[in-house]
Write a protein that holds these residues in place. Sequence first.
Motif, PDB file in Angstrom:
ATOM      1  N   THR A 333      26.324  82.543  31.647  1.00 50.52           N
ATOM      2  CA  THR A 333      25.986  81.175  31.234  1.00 50.52           C
ATOM      3  C   THR A 333      24.819  80.626  32.334  1.00 50.52           C
ATOM      4  O   THR A 333      24.074  79.838  31.705  1.00 50.52           O
ATOM      5  CB  THR A 333      27.187  80.531  31.265  1.00 50.52           C
ATOM      6  N   GLU A 334      25.080  80.876  33.579  1.00 50.31           N
ATOM      7  CA  GLU A 334      24.166  80.364  34.495  1.00 50.31           C
ATOM      8  C   GLU A 334      22.734  80.807  34.149  1.00 50.31           C
ATOM      9  O   GLU A 334      21.746  80.038  34.206  1.00 50.31           O
ATOM     10  CB  GLU A 334      24.471  80.663  35.886  1.00 50.31           C
ATOM     11  N   ARG A 369      28.626  76.612  30.322  1.00 49.62           N
ATOM     12  CA  ARG A 369      28.836  76.542  31.863  1.00 49.62           C
ATOM     13  C   ARG A 369      30.152  75.829  32.135  1.00 49.62           C
ATOM     14  O   ARG A 369      30.701  75.835  33.287  1.00 49.62           O
ATOM     15  CB  ARG A 369      27.607  76.167  32.513  1.00 49.62           C
ATOM     16  N   THR A 375      32.127  77.314  35.667  1.00 50.79           N
ATOM     17  CA  THR A 375      31.526  78.133  36.820  1.00 50.79           C
ATOM     18  C   THR A 375      32.071  77.967  38.115  1.00 50.79           C
ATOM     19  O   THR A 375      32.533  79.070  38.644  1.00 50.79           O
ATOM     20  CB  THR A 375      29.953  77.600  37.032  1.00 50.79           C
TER      21      THR A 375
END
Length: 389
Positions: A333-334, A369, A375
């Motif tokens: 996702t990052e 995220r 995260t």
Amino acid sequence: MRADTRHLALPFFDDAHRALGEQLAGWAPAQQVDESDDRRACRQWVRLLGDAGWLRYCVPASAGGAMDKLDSRALVILRETLAFHSPLADFAFAMQGLGSGAITLAGTPAQQAAYLPAVARGDKIAAFALSEPDAGSDAGAMATSADAADGGWALNGCKTWISNGDIADFYVTFAKTDREAGTRGITAFIVDAGNPGLDSSEHIAVMAPHPLATLKFAHCKLPGEAQLGALNGGFKLAMQTLDIFRASVAAAALGMARRALFEAVRFSRERKMFGQTLADFQLTQAKIGEMAALIDAAALLTYRAAWLRDDSEASGAGKRITAEAAMAKMTATENAQRVIDMALQMHGGLGVKVGTKVESLYRDIRSLRIYEGATEVQQLIIGKAVLQS
Ligand code: COS
């Protein structure tokens, strides 16, 4: 346009996965859904995905599914490919799996028969209700309670950020059955939409529109058979469900990142500037190289997490893959956010124009995220696992 399928040659996959990926890559671009109304579009995607048989990968074969068990690699291929074409199609698919996952893992035969075949056909829309206004990352701090009443249960409290809220036919809902016991005092229940004690009418509008609502339970009566899994075993059940689906969130991010790279490559080859194309500039080549490497790093972690889970299931080892799934989700996702941002920058002004694909991807990726464990939660999970090893 057809999604690239070259990664299916990697040894993480077997021939059944390769066939699935190729078929889906042919099917997805041919679908036409007007997504201007997210609720209507989501229902339509569930219908299309159900009719085409893709939702059968959300449930096991014993309940009308395509494979013996929930297969993480199949889920990854499906989400990656669907997200490449339409993040909303991916959302509709994923929620059928996440919303019914706990029933697959812990449902009685009667519960499985009542819900799973209908989920696989697209006849019932599923939802997973865990988060609360004051219990997001700290899921164990939930306040919604379930008390014994009239031979069954009565739920009181509030859930929020519930995907498919107000279009779902049922909600797998987690509530405290022992208020003093923390994560060991939570039980799962199946709550059918239409229960007079459930109000799902408060919709939440978000930057990348998809069906989302707050659920309010006011003396919401449930029969004893609505209990899902062991009494006070709900937290583990929620975490086990997330273990399966977090790696698939990584796959969705991967699909979006691959689409951004595709758009960046296409645009840079076409765009003329200073007597050459954008792709002729070394600066562009460096960015494209960085994007491709970020994508491959995410892909390898995602496929590893999925393969590890399938392998552990097949061997009966039952090994937890929480940390590997967390690494995949966090990294994919990052990285996707960075890749999409680079693709948008490359498009210049067009990148922020509403209607440009990279503009919508920029909004689509952001919530990944955050949901199914932000995260920071993934970092915590990985850190704890490293320290304990
Ligand atoms: N599989 C099986 N059991 C698990 C598990 C997993 N993946 N993760 C935790 N457990 C068990 C633990 O073994 C522990 O069991 P015991 O009570 O027998 O010791 C119990 O669950 C509590 O675990 P832990 O102490 O790690 O819980 P914490 O309250 O510290 O919470 C985090 C851990 C933060 C990781 C958890 O709350 C979490 O994942 N939060 C994010 C929730 C989320 O994703 N929300 C989004 C909702 S979906 S959009």
